[in-house]
Design an enzyme around this catalytic site. Structure first.
Site, short mmCIF file in Angstrom:
data_model
loop_
_atom_site.label_atom_id
_atom_site.label_comp_id
_atom_site.label_asym_id
_atom_site.label_seq_id
_atom_site.Cartn_x
_atom_site.Cartn_y
_atom_site.Cartn_z
N CYS A 7 0.82 -1.22 0.00
CA CYS A 7 0.00 0.00 0.00
C CYS A 7 0.85 1.27 0.00
O CYS A 7 0.33 2.37 -0.19
CB CYS A 7 -0.94 0.00 1.19
SG CYS A 7 -1.99 -1.46 1.23
N ILE A 49 -12.56 -1.52 -1.19
CA ILE A 49 -11.83 -2.03 -2.36
C ILE A 49 -12.19 -1.08 -3.51
O ILE A 49 -13.36 -0.96 -3.88
CB ILE A 49 -12.31 -3.46 -2.70
CG1 ILE A 49 -12.09 -4.42 -1.51
CG2 ILE A 49 -11.70 -3.97 -3.99
CD1 ILE A 49 -10.66 -4.78 -1.23
N HIS A 80 -9.35 3.40 -1.64
CA HIS A 80 -7.98 2.88 -1.52
C HIS A 80 -7.63 1.94 -2.67
O HIS A 80 -7.49 0.73 -2.48
CB HIS A 80 -7.85 2.18 -0.16
CG HIS A 80 -6.47 1.74 0.19
ND1 HIS A 80 -5.31 2.28 -0.34
CD2 HIS A 80 -6.04 0.76 1.07
CE1 HIS A 80 -4.25 1.67 0.16
NE2 HIS A 80 -4.66 0.75 1.01
N1 COA Z 1 -16.84 1.04 4.03
C1 COA Z 1 -18.15 1.36 3.85
N2 COA Z 1 -18.97 0.66 3.02
C2 COA Z 1 -18.42 -0.37 2.33
C3 COA Z 1 -17.06 -0.73 2.47
C4 COA Z 1 -16.28 0.01 3.35
N3 COA Z 1 -14.98 -0.30 3.54
N4 COA Z 1 -16.82 -1.80 1.65
C5 COA Z 1 -17.98 -2.08 1.02
N5 COA Z 1 -18.92 -1.22 1.45
C6 COA Z 1 -20.35 -1.20 1.04
C7 COA Z 1 -20.51 -1.23 -0.46
O1 COA Z 1 -20.53 0.08 -0.97
C8 COA Z 1 -21.84 -1.93 -0.60
O2 COA Z 1 -22.86 -0.99 -0.31
P1 COA Z 1 -24.25 -1.00 -1.11
O3 COA Z 1 -24.89 -2.32 -0.77
O4 COA Z 1 -24.96 0.19 -0.56
O5 COA Z 1 -23.88 -0.90 -2.56
C9 COA Z 1 -21.82 -2.96 0.55
O6 COA Z 1 -20.91 -2.43 1.52
C10 COA Z 1 -21.36 -4.33 0.13
O7 COA Z 1 -20.17 -4.21 -0.64
P2 COA Z 1 -19.18 -5.42 -0.86
O8 COA Z 1 -18.21 -5.02 -1.92
O9 COA Z 1 -19.97 -6.68 -1.08
O10 COA Z 1 -18.42 -5.50 0.53
P3 COA Z 1 -17.58 -6.72 1.08
O11 COA Z 1 -18.31 -7.25 2.27
O12 COA Z 1 -17.17 -7.66 -0.01
O13 COA Z 1 -16.23 -5.98 1.55
C11 COA Z 1 -14.69 -5.33 3.23
C12 COA Z 1 -16.14 -5.26 2.74
C13 COA Z 1 -14.58 -4.51 4.51
C14 COA Z 1 -14.31 -6.80 3.53
C15 COA Z 1 -13.77 -4.76 2.12
O14 COA Z 1 -14.12 -3.41 1.88
C16 COA Z 1 -12.30 -4.85 2.52
O15 COA Z 1 -11.69 -5.91 2.41
N6 COA Z 1 -11.70 -3.72 2.95
C17 COA Z 1 -10.33 -3.70 3.40
C18 COA Z 1 -9.40 -3.53 2.23
C19 COA Z 1 -7.97 -3.68 2.64
O16 COA Z 1 -7.61 -4.51 3.46
N7 COA Z 1 -7.09 -2.87 2.05
C20 COA Z 1 -5.71 -2.86 2.40
C21 COA Z 1 -5.54 -2.10 3.64
S1 COA Z 1 -3.92 -2.15 4.30
#
Ligand code: COA
Length: 374
Positions: free
Chosen positions: A81, A204, A323
């Site tokens: 990152c 994501i 991100h």
């Molecule tokens: N914050 C707020 N809302 C989020 C979100 C987040 N981080 N990620 C997804 N959403 C929302 C989407 O917009 C979607 O909303 P909608 O239904 O209104 O359209 C809903 O949640 C479902 O989205 P989806 O893509 O299916 O989410 P998910 O459950 O697959 O993923 C996480 C959620 C938290 C697991 C994912 O965002 C993630 O892995 N984040 C961390 C990324 C990471 O580790 N990056 C490196 C950092 S060092």
């Protein structure tokens, strides 16, 4: 060195592919700088999972082909990152005079499961992941330790998220530019890895950002790179003395303050690496803005809001601007440049003259710090 041009695509779930995103940000930055690809001496690209997700590596060669400036040296940088920040570091410390840095990522075409696994490539495979420490779990441990040691609460984490979501509403290119979020939405969102909930995590995202660096100052809109530093720590969390601070950030920040000849108190605006809300609190402490454990008081008092004493992440941060991993560190510098030029529109921090960007790779294994000055 000066930043003379910036470009950024929308961050979010986008139709465009890796090539289109990189090209759009690059062209935007070159136009902003008023130079053509033929005037470039070198291109640096920053990308993390172009291989597994978009099935395209060798992005340096992709970029010079797209821009039709084949022949010049071009490099691809991957530091998880922190890829963007370390690409800019390498460009700033290079021998070249006119440089384009492009950060790009296309992540949303892969499934959540695939992304969870490929993002994990940036963590320690041997010690940490054997124990289940994927990214949300690692940052959850940090949050638990911070809560135990300093009395940080779930509400404090939620306030960081709320502030960044409110800022993103003022940023048309943010991932969550149009999503109104309340404190209740944040506090009631699903638990991802306790104590971190959905709204404590960065999303994501797809997207790209670019900057043009020039050795010579060409005009009033050019912003000086006053410091550029990188430091590292052990990749594994089990080899760290403390989980509540990142040594790499502290080391890189110390060096950056020396290079810029400033103290943290002289900063007007910051972009910090809030991949999870707890990371913003830890960053404030590691960057010396406040004492260890005091960041929560700042957040409770609203000091880090755009109209506060020291605004942090006016673009929405990783939490709400998004991100797209390889683009993040470059986008932070594009945002600071806009802020210091006075061109940040509705999210403008009044009178900003000095800004700092902190870009972290993995769970603090690498940190890149840049200080920009008007
Ligand atoms: N914050 C707020 N809302 C989020 C979100 C987040 N981080 N990620 C997804 N959403 C929302 C989407 O917009 C979607 O909303 P909608 O239904 O209104 O359209 C809903 O949640 C479902 O989205 P989806 O893509 O299916 O989410 P998910 O459950 O697959 O993923 C996480 C959620 C938290 C697991 C994912 O965002 C993630 O892995 N984040 C961390 C990324 C990471 O580790 N990056 C490196 C950092 S060092």
């Amino acid at each position: 060195m000066y930043i003379s041009g910036v470009g950024k695509t929308k961050f979010g779930v986008l139709q465009e592919g890796l090539h289109e995103l990189a090209y759009a940000a690059a062209v935007h930055a070159l136009r902003d700088a008023g130079i053509s690809p033929k005037e470039l001496d070198a291109v640096y690209t920053s990308n993390f999972i172009g291989g597994p997700d978009a099935k395209q590596l060798h992005l340096n060669s992709v970029l010079v082909s797209l821009l039709q400036c084949e022949g010049i040296p071009a490099f691809r940088n991957e530091t998880a990152c922190a890829s963007g920040g370390t690409a800019v570091f390498q460009a700033v410390h290079s021998q070249y005079s006119n440089i384009l840095v492009v950060g790009v990522e296309k992540m949303t075409s892969a499934s959540g499961k695939e992304n969870g696994m490929t993002i994990g490539f940036a963590g320690d495979r041997l010690l940490d992941q054997e124990e289940g420490l994927i990214f949300p779990a690692s940052y959850a441990l940090i949050a638990q330790q911070h809560m135990l040691k300093y009395g940080t609460t779930l509400e404090d984490l939620a306030l960081v998220s709320l502030k960044n979501h409110e800022n993103a509403l003022l940023n048309p290119t943010a991932h969550f530019a149009h999503k109104k979020v309340t404190l209740e939405d944040i506090k009631n969102s699903e638990v991802v890895s306790s104590p971190l909930r959905l709204f404590d995590c960065s999303p994501i995202s797809d997207g790209a950002a670019a900057i043009v660096l020039t050795k010579k100052r060409n005009g009033d809109r050019d912003i000086q790179v006053a410091a550029s530093s990188v430091a590292t720590d052990s990749i594994s969390l089990v080899q760290r003395k403390s989980l509540t601070s990142f040594e790499a950030t502290k080391k890189a920040a110390k060096e950056a303050y020396i290079q810029a000849k400033i103290k943290p108190q002289q900063l007007d605006v910051l972009e910090v690496h809030d991949c999870f809300t707890i990371a913003e609190l830890v960053a404030m402490e590691d960057l010396g803005l406040c004492k260890p454990g005091e960041s929560k008081e700042w957040v409770r008092a609203g000091k880090t809001k755009i109209e506060g004493e020291l605004p942090i992440n006016p673009d929405g941060g990783l939490k709400a601007d998004g991100h797209p991993i390889g683009a993040t560190g470059v986008a932070q510098l594009a945002e600071l440049t806009m802020q210091l030029r006075g061109e940040a529109g509705k999210r403008q921090v009044k009178g900003a003259e000095v800004g700092l960007a902190q870009n972290v790779g993995g769970v603090g294994g690498t940190a890149a710090i840049h200080i920009l000055r008007k």
